[in-house]
Design an enzyme around this catalytic site. Structure first.
Site, PDB file in Angstrom:
ATOM      1  N   ASP A 112       0.819  -1.222   0.000  1.00 16.68           N
ATOM      2  CA  ASP A 112       0.000   0.000   0.000  1.00 16.68           C
ATOM      3  C   ASP A 112       0.848   1.266   0.000  1.00 16.68           C
ATOM      4  O   ASP A 112       0.709   2.117  -0.870  1.00 16.68           O
ATOM      5  CB  ASP A 112      -0.917   0.054   1.235  1.00 16.68           C
ATOM      6  N   ARG A 118       0.053   5.132  17.083  1.00 15.53           N
ATOM      7  CA  ARG A 118      -0.298   6.137  16.069  1.00 15.53           C
ATOM      8  C   ARG A 118       0.052   7.573  16.448  1.00 15.53           C
ATOM      9  O   ARG A 118       0.616   8.298  15.619  1.00 15.53           O
ATOM     10  CB  ARG A 118      -1.783   6.027  15.681  1.00 15.53           C
ATOM     11  N   ASP A 133      -7.334   4.092  12.575  1.00 17.04           N
ATOM     12  CA  ASP A 133      -5.974   4.634  12.500  1.00 17.04           C
ATOM     13  C   ASP A 133      -5.900   5.971  11.757  1.00 17.04           C
ATOM     14  O   ASP A 133      -5.147   6.856  12.139  1.00 17.04           O
ATOM     15  CB  ASP A 133      -5.030   3.600  11.881  1.00 17.04           C
ATOM     16  N   SER A 181      -4.727  -8.628   7.507  1.00 19.98           N
ATOM     17  CA  SER A 181      -4.131  -7.304   7.669  1.00 19.98           C
ATOM     18  C   SER A 181      -3.534  -7.271   9.073  1.00 19.98           C
ATOM     19  O   SER A 181      -4.224  -7.541  10.055  1.00 19.98           O
ATOM     20  CB  SER A 181      -5.207  -6.225   7.507  1.00 19.98           C
TER      21      SER A 181
HETATM   22  N1  ARG Z   1      -8.637  -2.496  15.610  1.00 17.14           N
HETATM   23  C1  ARG Z   1      -7.374  -2.052  16.128  1.00 17.14           C
HETATM   24  C2  ARG Z   1      -7.402  -0.594  16.420  1.00 17.14           C
HETATM   25  O1  ARG Z   1      -8.252   0.094  15.911  1.00 17.14           O
HETATM   26  C3  ARG Z   1      -6.235  -2.412  15.234  1.00 17.14           C
HETATM   27  C4  ARG Z   1      -6.192  -1.694  13.909  1.00 17.14           C
HETATM   28  C5  ARG Z   1      -5.085  -2.136  12.980  1.00 17.14           C
HETATM   29  N2  ARG Z   1      -5.265  -3.517  12.692  1.00 17.14           N
HETATM   30  C6  ARG Z   1      -4.789  -4.172  11.651  1.00 17.14           C
HETATM   31  N3  ARG Z   1      -4.987  -5.441  11.651  1.00 17.14           N
HETATM   32  N4  ARG Z   1      -4.144  -3.613  10.678  1.00 17.14           N
HETATM   33  O2  ARG Z   1      -6.586  -0.106  17.147  1.00 17.14           O
END
Ligand code: ARG
Length: 393
Positions: free
Chosen positions: A13, A96, A125, A177
């Site tokens: 990506d 993040r 995110d 993912s």
């Molecule tokens: N659901 C989690 C959050 O919002 C993880 C998000 C990222 N997850 C991922 N499998 N890329 O913090």
């Protein structure tokens, strides 16, 4: 030419994003944040840098942020007992704001006009990156290519990467993912979207399955000072080493898995599985120690704070006034959280089996049923009468 700083992971990506931004007329600077996701293990850092350059970046910064991540993000969340919806230890959510902070810093250093990220328009995110960037510098433009570009599938992205000779390892097609850092791993998509299905074993990366985990129980003792873990089995070590070690031990005993359907900030429910062996062990030990040293009212009130704290982290409000205020409250509760907790790890479970503290509020002479008893049972009668008086009819 307009300049943009992109949060770059080295994956498909963000590599396509580099090229795509170039097509939009930007000069691209890539920022790779090392939060302990295993950079340099699976593939070397040089390869990530080369890929970014091949995709069209003019410069690549790679920065090890692990210590800052642990000290300023994971440890405060541990002190706060911050767990989202009872199951998620917030590894991704905690990372993040830190990445966003460096994106903004780098944008200033490079005199860039914008920052960019590779998050989808359906997740949390994007919110965390953009809210943080907006708090730190409201004037910076924010670009989220995945929300607007033309690609509908992974295959289309691979075509695009091939067309522009971006060196992508397409053999590494992962069915999920994944976001990983030293505090934990978040895994979603693929077969996990079927809520009725148990997650396949291959979805888990660092925790052993019940059939492969050690058959014996492992005991270990963690020593905390003012809420911060300092030693394992009497040996002092850095926080990074301590968490890494607990990830390994916990992982070997299958500790720290969770499987949940969570409420995303953008209003959808999603199924995600998590692995956080080290963080799980630390949360269990820390909470246990607090049970010994916090009085009842502080302890119960702190539960409310923990709930709110976890929401703020999840919602991307790390740099908010309320989070800062809650940190002060939490910090004031940690001054007596010094002592040791002994844990038993066995077949996926982690339980506290022993605890001690110089600040313990436990008084054996009051709680004992033995002959050393100093509790005046006669006082209970009057206490109960007054306590229950308002409820009598
Ligand atoms: N659901 C989690 C959050 O919002 C993880 C998000 C990222 N997850 C991922 N499998 N890329 O913090």
């Amino acid at each position: 030419m307009k300049k943009v700083v992109l949060a770059y992971s080295g994956g498909l990506d963000t590599s396509c994003i580099v090229r795509w931004l170039k097509e939009q007329g930007y000069e691209i600077i890539c920022f790779v944040a090392d939060l302990g996701q295993g950079l340099g293990k699976g593939e070397d850092l040089g390869a990530i840098e080369q890929r970014a350059l091949a995709a069209g970046a003019s410069k690549v910064y790679i920065k090890d942020l692990q210590d800052e991540f642990i000290e300023d993000f994971c440890i405060p969340a541990l002190k706060a007992n911050a767990i989202y919806e009872g199951k998620y230890l917030l590894a991704t959510a905690l990372g993040r704001p830190l990445i966003a902070k460096y994106l903004v810093q780098l944008a200033h250093k490079e005199k860039a006009d914008a920052v960019a990220h590779g998050c989808t328009g359906k997740g949390n995110d994007q919110v965390r990156f953009e809210v943080t960037a907006g708090i730190l510098d409201p004037k910076l433009e924010i670009i989220a290519p995945v929300r607007v570009w033309e690609f509908k599938s992974r295959e289309e992205e691979i075509e695009y990467a091939k067309m522009f000779n971006i060196p992508i390892d397409v053999t590494k097609k992962k069915p999920y993912s994944i976001d990983r850092n030293i505090w934990g791993i978040s895994i979603e998509a693929g077969v996990l979207e079927d809520l009725e299905q148990e997650p396949p074993e291959d979805a888990y990366m660092i925790t052993k399955s019940p059939t492969h985990m050690a058959s014996y129980a492992k005991y270990l003792e963690i020593y905390f000072e003012k809420g911060v873990p300092k030693k394992i089995d009497g040996k002092s070590c850095s926080l990074k080493k301590l968490i890494t070690q607990l990830n390994e031990i916990g992982g070997a005993h299958g500790v720290g898995r969770s499987d949940m359907v969570e409420n995303r900030l953008v209003g959808i429910k999603s199924r995600e599985i998590y692995e956080a062996p080290g963080a799980t062990i630390l949360h269990i030990a820390h909470k246990e120690l607090e049970s010994l040293v916090l009085d009842r009212e502080v302890s119960h009130f702190k539960e409310i704070i923990s709930l709110k704290y976890s929401e703020l982290v999840y919602y991307g409000l790390w740099y908010s006034a309320l989070k800062e205020a809650l940190d002060s409250f939490v910090e004031s509760t940690q001054k007596n959280v010094t002592g040791s907790v002994r844990l038993k790890l066995s077949k996926g479970s982690c339980v506290a089996v022993g605890r001690k503290s110089v600040n313990s509020l436990y008084k054996k002479e009051l709680s004992t049923y033995g002959k050393e008893d100093k509790f005046d049972q006669k006082l209970a009668e009057g206490f109960i009468k007054l306590w229950g008086m308002p409820y009598r009819r």
